[in-house]
Enzyme design. Sequence first.
Site, PDB file in Angstrom:
ATOM      1  N   CYS A  46      36.554  37.266  38.621  1.00  0.00           N
ATOM      2  CA  CYS A  46      36.030  35.907  38.497  1.00  0.00           C
ATOM      3  C   CYS A  46      35.781  35.250  39.843  1.00  0.00           C
ATOM      4  O   CYS A  46      34.837  34.486  39.997  1.00  0.00           O
ATOM      5  CB  CYS A  46      36.939  35.051  37.624  1.00  0.00           C
ATOM      6  SG  CYS A  46      38.559  34.753  38.291  1.00  0.00           S
ATOM      7  N   GLU A  71      48.860  32.047  35.502  1.00  0.00           N
ATOM      8  CA  GLU A  71      48.012  31.504  36.582  1.00  0.00           C
ATOM      9  C   GLU A  71      48.022  29.973  36.500  1.00  0.00           C
ATOM     10  O   GLU A  71      46.978  29.330  36.485  1.00  0.00           O
ATOM     11  CB  GLU A  71      46.581  32.030  36.417  1.00  0.00           C
ATOM     12  CG  GLU A  71      46.510  33.559  36.395  1.00  0.00           C
ATOM     13  CD  GLU A  71      45.123  34.109  36.083  1.00  0.00           C
ATOM     14  OE1 GLU A  71      44.498  33.609  35.129  1.00  0.00           O
ATOM     15  OE2 GLU A  71      44.673  35.016  36.797  1.00  0.00           O
TER      16      GLU A  71
END
Lengths: 655, 655
Positions: free
Chosen positions: A416, A320
């Site tokens: 998240c 990421e």
Amino acid sequence: MKNLSTESLFKYVKVTDEFWSKYQSLVNDVVIPYQWNALNDNIENTEPSHAIKNLKIAAGEAEGEFYGMVFQDSDVTKWLEAVAYSLANKPDPELEKIADDVISLIGKAQLDNGYVNTYFTIKEPEKKWTNLCECHELYCAGHLIEAGVAYYHATGKNALLTISCKFADHIYDVFGNEPGKLAGYPGHPEVELALMRLYEVTQNEKYLNICKYFIEQRGQQPHFYDIEFKKRGETSFWHVHGPAWMIKDKHYSQAHIPLAEQHEAVGHAVRFVYLLAGVAHLARISKDQEKLGICKILWDNMVNKQMYVTGGIGSQSCGESFSCDYDLPNDTAYTETCASIGLMMFANRMLQLDTNSKYGDVMERALYNTVLAGMALDGKHFFYVNPLEVHPKSIQHNHIYDHVKPTRQQWFGCACCPPNIARIIGSIGNYIYSIKDDGVLVNLYIGNKTHIELPQGQLLLEQNGNYPWQDSIQIDVSPTMPLRTKIALRIPDWCHSPILFINDQQQELESIISQGYAEIDRIWKAGDRIRLSLPMDVMVIRGNPLLRHADGKIAIQRGPLVYCIEEQDNGAELHNIRLDSTTKFETFTGNGLFAGKTLIKADSVRIGSQDAQLLPLYSYNQPKPETKKQELILIPYFTWANRSLGEMRVWINEK
Amino acid sequence: MKNLSTESLFKYVKVTDEFWSKYQSLVNDVVIPYQWNALNDNIENTEPSHAIKNLKIAAGEAEGEFYGMVFQDSDVTKWLEAVAYSLANKPDPELEKIADDVISLIGKAQLDNGYVNTYFTIKEPEKKWTNLCECHELYCAGHLIEAGVAYYHATGKNALLTISCKFADHIYDVFGNEPGKLAGYPGHPEVELALMRLYEVTQNEKYLNICKYFIEQRGQQPHFYDIEFKKRGETSFWHVHGPAWMIKDKHYSQAHIPLAEQHEAVGHAVRFVYLLAGVAHLARISKDQEKLGICKILWDNMVNKQMYVTGGIGSQSCGESFSCDYDLPNDTAYTETCASIGLMMFANRMLQLDTNSKYGDVMERALYNTVLAGMALDGKHFFYVNPLEVHPKSIQHNHIYDHVKPTRQQWFGCACCPPNIARIIGSIGNYIYSIKDDGVLVNLYIGNKTHIELPQGQLLLEQNGNYPWQDSIQIDVSPTMPLRTKIALRIPDWCHSPILFINDQQQELESIISQGYAEIDRIWKAGDRIRLSLPMDVMVIRGNPLLRHADGKIAIQRGPLVYCIEEQDNGAELHNIRLDSTTKFETFTGNGLFAGKTLIKADSVRIGSQDAQLLPLYSYNQPKPETKKQELILIPYFTWANRSLGEMRVWINEK
């Protein structure tokens, strides 16, 4: 005087803006209840969260095993932080009662020494603090502390703040360079910015000092990740990209070298911006010029070399993470919603530290494009990944697109982003103004009423307008008594012909613009009115010649909004559309899903025929393909994928 | 009369061509010895192969453990097959002695029942034939048989053929639908085409029948992969993409449905073309029209929707597999060398089955571009992956490029490509002609002398020319006595103005062209001479409008060669180059590395300035960037990456 903490600003800011009120209502009425259901596993067809159950088990109120990610607790505390903002924006005793109960549950789950983390308390009690690199204990601590601070500011209640302080005290006791302490730091930064927030509300120097320690210890040799890895018998928690990958690839968590030696944004994008937000906060409070310099260097690299036009950061799915300068693929982009939220947090802290509109420009870009795109207009579906180009037919088959979802998902196993969107929308009041020694910066043009305490006296500001759709902003300035201070208005990078009036008197702008802000330094009297016009012409964006993914293409922006084209309006195979940069762009107001939203139309041409499937794959010495005229409809990027499944692209081939 | 087997053709074809003689010498003098060293672990700084050691252990001539891939044996048999062709092309008693010794070793490693596979013999003797899906026993059997057939044709020695038959007999006994037999088939097709080759040399119907069984059983329900998975306690051998991935993702091995129901090329590209090569071979021998139909449908899908302009197939790294129609990214392409070799094998069998130049066109495209690109000009370095665009700076940082190497590697842990290149070059004589009932197809223009037995009599063909650089081909036809037959010359898809002379008499071409071949049906006499000119104008290629990765771009081809641009000639950031399709392309002969090779130059323009790093990442309402003239140098794609590290692209942005 010291800068006022933005952390406490939101309680003085009442958002009245139509655009943002709707979003805040959506968060209050849909997102927060939805997420509460998710945390309690009451949503069908989604992976269970188990987060509240974990707390109950840790608190001794339920039986069972821990379930979920090692950082599952943070879903609860991020939700609590969102609730705090929501309560400040719109009191809701029922919701407050639920939140108070959760806080009480956290209190019961807290160990006597202050430690809170249900994964370790329930599942591996003997392994606490043995795997800082991989196991997110300090990350969860950070979110707990952030929630504690926010909930205290919002409600005046200090139960969660007390839990936070007790935990932070424990952290202070455990970590440090002194003999007998653990010379570690978090694998996922977050606690640093949280400790600074806690410091600001408590003024307890311990929190500032431990934050400073975490930042300065990071990346030092011998490397703590290796030391703890060896100490625990070379076991690793995650096995993505192979065992011990996180431990070995120290770039991933910005721990490869000390921050002072780093010149490029690398690794996991969320970790990077969270860390830098903490560093910027510390730099301001401690007046640390070296850290300010680090922040500036890394900001500039990230924003000038590695940021998408949508304010997205993190080019790749693997880790990421950032890739390298000018490597910004559109279709395989990762550009996590949380990374852009972190980017706003970093930008906001830079604004408090270093007056320059460039931070506000990026903050606005991230907010109105990637952050808002992260949530569906219904408030119930979320993007984790925000690509700039989607070709759904190929996504199903080509695994370079495995991370890309062409439609927003209900909730995520690693959840998240949804609560992060909720807390940024709820706390948007924190991002509108920066309070400086000599006045107020107006960073975002969001309708609100705000009461600001300056050393010189109280100032009431009332902002009105219809941003981001219309160009007129009106700010009524009402000091309790005539008061000299600066009010500095950000002139966005996209606006080339701003017009400023004070009390119907047009102002000469050039001479008062400093660092991108129009600084109005005068004695303000009740009834003073600022009128700022930021003409929102449709703008054609081009990429730097080194940005090969934007080569031969243009993107369209109006005001702060980047636009895109969708298959639903323009047909499939969007790459066959060619747009002339000099064409006439016409704006119009949409309806249905787009009611009240400004859309754009323009003449374009389209290559190819309907029977392209029958044509050969390659042809020799043929003339340039013929084109047909087509009216192109552009919609704001943040509204994409709110209809049926289809193609989308931001960068359009230039004619 | 039956078509002659191409498998035996190579021994009658003596390649005399300058271009190919060099390659065959390289294979004889460099590749085969190099690979022999590799198989014996005598090459420094590469992963050990251990392949010969495994055989010695299995033969009882050495102590130790098996090491390597489960299909490590196939590196030896592919090498042996390459050696067979090499010996046919250029006798070498020393090499033949080495090969005979290896064959004798294989004989000793063969079990009494005929089974050969060192992995299972040494490491897991009780697990033979328990994991067809994942464990490559039949794949290795296939390569053993191919080597046996080739070595027999080349040397007349039947030791390896005998081993092959014994193994094939065992396979026949083990597999089938009859009670008591295992109703399985290989996870990796290869044995099918090998069994057909074995059938052609032995005329033993068992081999044809078991091949037919393997092909028809594939994808039937209840699914054999599931049955054997359950039977062995749900264990899986590979853990790429998660455990049991190969078993679950049946598309990967073209086992998701019976072949007769399949309409699209899916899954692992090498498996696909190997399987179809076997199917086409079987369809021809058994005159099976249904299988011919399947081959045509799948050929057309692959070639018309999923093939790169370089003749590469397999768009993605994950599963080394096809993606979907028109999804052909240039920079993340997988396009394995072996897949293009398999494509040639499939094409060659289609040519024997169904006279149509389209198969020859693709065979030539794959050969002169992707297959040749797989090996460095020094014969010592190899590409597994053959992208059409490389940006080395980004490759290091963005993991979507993990499979892409910007420079050729010495040898691979999974070393399938190098020996496959060696055997295709060695057996190139098998691909030049197809022998039909009524004559000879000339598919490839490679200088050679060939002796062909036709029912009507013997024909000597001598082909001369300087292909792929020059357009003149001369074929001297010398029958032992005047003989009527057709000689059909493939008119390549890229050639639009062919000229044909017979004995200095220009021929009217249009009327004699059939299925893309210029058919010359006459009584041939000694001294007859065909002269074919295939003018090699520089051609501009465009992609189908549905091929978004070629959108706005052109590729350049001359003769069968696709060209590319490299950073070494044209500077970095090749995306900034714009080429006008109507520009004048000039050919010239290179020197040094490019001595004797035709290069191309053309005027182009380049966008951007040297100080682009200082420009903003995005700019508003700027005019189209200025361009500067630049002379562009294009080199044949197969010669790329033979100099220093640098960028490369095949598809060039069109001006």
